[in-house]
Design an enzyme around this catalytic site. Structure first.
Site, mmCIF file in Angstrom:
data_model
loop_
_atom_site.group_PDB
_atom_site.id
_atom_site.type_symbol
_atom_site.label_atom_id
_atom_site.label_comp_id
_atom_site.label_asym_id
_atom_site.label_seq_id
_atom_site.Cartn_x
_atom_site.Cartn_y
_atom_site.Cartn_z
ATOM 1 N N LEU A 188 -50.990 98.890 2.629
ATOM 2 C CA LEU A 188 -50.224 97.844 1.943
ATOM 3 C C LEU A 188 -50.040 98.276 0.492
ATOM 4 C CD1 LEU A 188 -51.887 94.524 3.181
ATOM 5 C CD2 LEU A 188 -49.606 95.313 3.724
ATOM 6 N N ASP A 189 -48.865 98.042 -0.068
ATOM 7 C CA ASP A 189 -48.623 98.362 -1.483
ATOM 8 C C ASP A 189 -49.581 97.564 -2.361
ATOM 9 O OD1 ASP A 189 -46.665 100.034 -0.686
ATOM 10 O OD2 ASP A 189 -44.973 98.739 -1.228
ATOM 11 N N PRO A 190 -49.875 98.058 -3.586
ATOM 12 C CA PRO A 190 -50.844 97.361 -4.447
ATOM 13 C C PRO A 190 -50.548 95.879 -4.672
ATOM 14 C CG PRO A 190 -50.378 99.522 -5.335
ATOM 15 C CD PRO A 190 -49.474 99.352 -4.156
ATOM 16 N N VAL A 248 -48.934 93.829 -2.739
ATOM 17 C CA VAL A 248 -48.822 93.073 -1.479
ATOM 18 C C VAL A 248 -50.190 92.528 -1.079
ATOM 19 C CG1 VAL A 248 -48.115 93.209 0.946
ATOM 20 C CG2 VAL A 248 -46.897 94.534 -0.781
#
Length: 474
Positions: free
Chosen positions: A99-101, A103
């Site tokens: 997951l992106d930071p 998110v």
């Protein structure tokens, strides 16, 4: 799950034909509704090894557990996984998909033995709730809803500018999507999407903006489901993990830790099940295929080459396998391969070794000792004809029952004697030639070693002489 039936021993007992005292619909994990499985046989010998997944000792429970973590915003997935590894003091950790930071949402973290399931979780479907910011106002909510529903099915996607992978065009599937809320004054839309692993929601938002003709970008994102676990399935925070470990370290109360961590079997609930006899478990852990004699129960609707899970009578996952027979074949066949192992989950020697004790195996061992089979159990010139006819090697894909040899008229005894004599002489010559080759190879090896030893002595002498010269010059 642990508090539902504290006194019940969750186990499929031998010859369990009568209905259980409690409804098996309430049994946990892979034993749920086991009485609805098709029965091959009710007879097996229980072995007092292994544990029900919920009743494992706490050290084993942690090292074979998974955490349904609510990832906080700002740290990366790898940082979160490293923190969990440090808190729980486990050797390995893995996650179900980056997951992106910024998110938040479901991040399934697997510990030690459960990391063997990471690959299957990374390729599983995902669900997201996304906030889309449009760059200009749109006429009506219906247009936004229809645009979101239009972008379903197989879509072309290129990774965003800020991404860790090569920006190569790829195809990803959106299974379903729907609009949750739309605010025309602020130009914000909230929508839900169920998609294939590896889908870029940021790219999807850009495409939605283009489709509506006003442009758009992703404002916020949350993953609400990863594989078979959603945010409604006892999701926990980083604080819960830290508190649970602190309580266990200081008060030795493991109940909080058991609520935060769940058994790895919870990731396999969606697979079709095959129940294996206790005597066959360790052979599968060593990579053997499951044969018909080791089968107890199986699920309806199994197809050939379908992924299934092999479980013990206590509900432990042994391995993820690939079915070699359909349900129809399993009910009619009396021999053959049921499934082959794709990914073994259980450690070896949790259950005792029970292979090689059957009548066929014992006979094979005696033939090996007598030299009538080679060391790999394959037939040689001394193998009895009845053995080669009756024995089928299932490890050989082309193996078939040997056809009886054609009847040949008996020849004159003198001719037979001559043929036997020629064969014996050929055997002797081949044995003698192989012995000569071995002797020559051994002699060559000795010569090479002697040469290397001489070289080492010379080098040592030269080094000593150099050192002495240096000392004299000083």
């Amino acid at each position: 799950m642990t508090d539902t039936h504290p006194g019940v021993d969750f186990m499929i007992k031998p010859e369990a034909t009568s209905a259980s005292k409690i409804d098996t619909a309430e049994w946990p994990l892979l034993l749920k509704n086991f009485d609805k499985l098709l029965v091959r046989t009710g007879h097996y010998t229980p072995i007092p090894c292994g544990n029900n997944p919920l009743k494992r000792p706490i050290a084993e429970y942690v090292s074979s557990g998974v955490i349904n973590l609510d990832k906080p915003a700002n740290p990366s997935s790898h940082e979160v996984v490293a923190w969990v590894k440090k808190i729980l003091r486990v050797e390995k950790t893995g996650h179900s998909g980056t997951l992106d930071p910024k998110v938040t949402g479901c991040l399934i973290i697997c510990n030690d033995r459960a990391t063997r399931l990471v690959k299957s979780q990374q390729s599983a479907g995902k669900e997201y709730v996304c906030v889309l910011r449009l760059h200009d106002s749109v006429e009506g909510e219906r247009n936004v809803a229809s645009a979101i529903e239009t972008l379903t099915g197989a879509l072309f996607q290129r990774p965003p500018l800020i991404s860790a992978v090569k920006r190569q065009l790829r195809i990803r599937s959106i299974y379903e999507s729907k609009l949750i809320e739309f605010d025309n004054e602020r130009n914000l839309a909230v929508f839900w999407a169920s998609c294939e692993a590896g889908t870029y929601m940021r790219t999807l938002c850009v495409h939605l903006g283009l489709l509506l003709g006003v442009g758009g970008h992703m404002q916020e994102l949350r993953r609400v489901r990863s594989g078979c676990l959603s945010e409604n399935d006892d999701i926990v925070t980083m604080h819960d993990v830290l508190d649970a470990q602190w309580i266990y370290d200081n008060t030795r109360d493991e109940s909080y830790l058991r609520r935060v961590i769940r058994p790895l079997e919870s990731l396999l609930v969606g697979y079709k099940r095959i129940v294996v006899k206790d005597s066959a478990v360790n052979a599968i852990c060593y990579g053997a295929k499951l044969m018909i004699p080791g089968l107890l129960r199986y699920e309806a609707g199994i197809e050939v080459n379908e992924e299934i899970v092999l479980i013990t009578t206590k509900g432990e996952a042994i391995a993820v396998g690939i079915a070699q027979m359909s349900t129809v074949e399993l009910s009619t066949c009396d021999h053959g391969v049921v499934a082959k192992v794709k990914r073994c989950i259980m450690e070896r020697d949790v259950y005792p070794r029970r292979w090689g004790l059957g009548p066929q195996s014992m006979k094979k061992k005696t033939l090996k000792k007598e030299g009538k089979l080679d060391k790999y159990g394959r037939p040689n010139e001394n193998t009895p004809a009845d053995w080669s006819k009756s024995y089928i090697d299932y490890s050989d894909p082309n193996a078939e029952v040997a056809k009886p040899a054609p009847v040949v008229a008996p020849a004159a005894p003198t001719v037979e004697a001559e043929v036997n004599g020629v064969e014996d002489s050929k055997k002797r010559k081949s044995v003698e030639s192989s012995e000569k080759d071995e002797d020559e190879a051994a002699k060559k090896e000795e010569k090479r070693r002697k040469k290397e030893a001489k070289k080492e002595k010379k080098e040592k002498k030269e080094k000593k002489e150099k050192k002495e010269k240096k000392k004299k010059s000083e």
